[in-house]
Enzyme design. Structure first.
Site, short mmCIF file in Angstrom:
data_model
loop_
_atom_site.label_atom_id
_atom_site.label_comp_id
_atom_site.label_asym_id
_atom_site.label_seq_id
_atom_site.Cartn_x
_atom_site.Cartn_y
_atom_site.Cartn_z
N HIS A 64 -1.23 6.45 4.88
CA HIS A 64 -2.91 5.69 4.47
C HIS A 64 -3.36 5.56 6.33
CE1 HIS A 64 0.30 2.58 4.63
NE2 HIS A 64 -0.80 1.74 4.35
N HIS A 66 -3.97 1.89 6.68
CA HIS A 66 -3.46 0.82 7.49
C HIS A 66 -3.21 1.69 8.64
CE1 HIS A 66 -3.97 -1.31 3.28
NE2 HIS A 66 -4.54 -1.52 4.41
N ASP A 68 -0.54 -0.22 10.93
CA ASP A 68 0.48 -0.24 11.03
C ASP A 68 1.06 1.40 10.82
OD1 ASP A 68 0.20 -1.18 7.94
OD2 ASP A 68 2.36 -1.73 8.18
N HIS A 69 -0.04 2.26 9.84
CA HIS A 69 0.96 3.30 9.50
C HIS A 69 0.26 4.48 11.01
CE1 HIS A 69 3.34 2.36 6.25
NE2 HIS A 69 2.60 1.18 6.82
N HIS A 141 -1.78 1.64 -3.31
CA HIS A 141 -1.69 1.10 -2.03
C HIS A 141 -3.33 -0.02 -3.17
CE1 HIS A 141 0.66 -1.45 0.74
NE2 HIS A 141 -0.64 -0.57 1.35
N ASP A 212 3.30 3.37 1.83
CA ASP A 212 2.85 1.85 1.54
C ASP A 212 2.86 2.19 -0.33
OD1 ASP A 212 3.67 0.85 3.69
OD2 ASP A 212 2.13 -0.32 4.06
N HIS A 270 10.30 -0.24 5.70
CA HIS A 270 8.94 -1.12 5.63
C HIS A 270 9.72 -2.46 5.66
CE1 HIS A 270 4.67 -2.70 5.00
NE2 HIS A 270 4.42 -1.45 5.45
#
Ligand code: ZN
Ligand code: ZN
Length: 315
Positions: A64, A66, A68-69, A141, A212, A270
């Site tokens: 996805h 976000h 942090d990914h 998510h 996530d 995570h």
């Protein structure tokens, strides 16, 4: 050929990096190919440490959008350009991925090698290779997100040419058909069953990655009998409500999904930066599903059809 998959955890933190955990990323090495899931900031640094290489055949699956990914993509692509990568890089992810790549390319310049973007619109098979498939499963998510399941196709059983000759099957295309499990009919009308000439097919390796997500039954179903499930476990049980509000899972919830899916091994990743020591998460998960470990950056797992071994992190 016996297949082995090497799973290397490059980043195992949730939301933000810590001293010991980088943002989300892992790679699976399979027969010289690198299959990456998520690419948080710092991924290329960890790739250097883990000797993953930047010029190999590679596919990236982003769960996805976000940061942090996916914030590791610009740096990774730039390094690949500097190293004069020539091979095409395929990147899969939810809608919006193309805009993200275009936006940084506008500032940093176009990559020096072909980058092919595939935006995933719904669940299903997103990559169908000769020997394996990657399936996207809708995650729960805050935004369009996918879990992924990498599954090898069954390996055809052992072919016995002597038996084929005995039953009068001439060498040639019919042998190929039998090898792939198809029954054949000879010129004189005799039917020959593949099962009389070929041993039983063998199950391939299956690895599931949640990305996530809140715990979902669709992911449990899609991961059924996986050799390895890699599930996010952002919070411990005392923060179950927070996990729910933020569309994440607790370690216990991840373990419930692993148990439901009857996987062979669960790895929790995570991990929120609030846990410098993740042992509480491990205790809570193990109460439900004993075959659980916590991912660490640079941890390596070797998965083959007979099981799994953990290669400890070299310091
Ligand atoms: Zn995240
Ligand atoms: Zn997220």
């Amino acid at each position: 050929m016996v297949s082995v998959m090497k799973v290397i955890f490059l980043g195992t933190s949730g939301s933000m990096p810590t001293q010991s955990r980088s943002s989300a990323s892992l790679v699976i090495k399979r027969k010289g190919e690198v299959i990456m899931f998520d690419c948080g900031e710092g991924t290329q640094r960890r790739m250097v440490e883990a000797h993953v290489g930047f010029r190999r055949s590679m596919k990236i699956f982003i769960s996805h959008l976000h940061g942090d990914h996916l914030l590791g993509l610009p740096g990774l692509i730039q390094t690949m350009t500097l190293l004069q990568r020539e091979k095409e890089l395929e990147i899969y992810g939810p809608i919006g991925l193309l805009d993200f790549i275009k936006a940084f390319s506008l500032v940093l310049g176009e990559p020096g090698f072909p980058v092919k973007i595939y935006e995933i619109k719904s669940h299903g098979i997103v990559r169908d290779e000769e020997e394996y498939q990657v399936i996207a499963v809708e995650a729960d998510h805050m935004m369009p997100s996918y879990s992924y399941v990498l599954e090898e196709k069954p390996i055809p059983g052992v072919f016995y040419p002597e038996k084929a000759k005995e039953l009068g099957v001439p060498e040639g295309p019919l042998w190929g058909k039998l090898q792939h499990g198809h029954d054949v009919t000879l010129k004189d009308g005799t039917k020959v069953k593949a099962s009389d000439i070929v041993g039983p097919s063998r199950k391939g390796i299956k690895i599931a990655y949640s990305g996530d997500t809140k715990p979902t039954s669709v992911f449990a179903e899609a991961s059924e009998s996986s050799d390895l499930m890699i599930h996010e476990a952002t919070f411990d049980n005392s923060l179950k409500e927070k996990a729910d509000e933020n569309y994440h899972s607790t370690a216990e919830q991840a373990a419930i999904i692993a148990k439901k899916a009857e996987v062979k091994q669960l790895v929790l990743t995570h991990i929120s930066s609030r846990y410098p020591d993740a042992s509480q998460l491990l205790i809570e998960a193990k109460r439900v599903f004993d075959k659980t470990i916590i991912a660490e950056d640079l941890m390596v797992l070797e998965v083959d059809r007979d099981g799994l071994s953990v290669i400890p992190v070299k310091n």
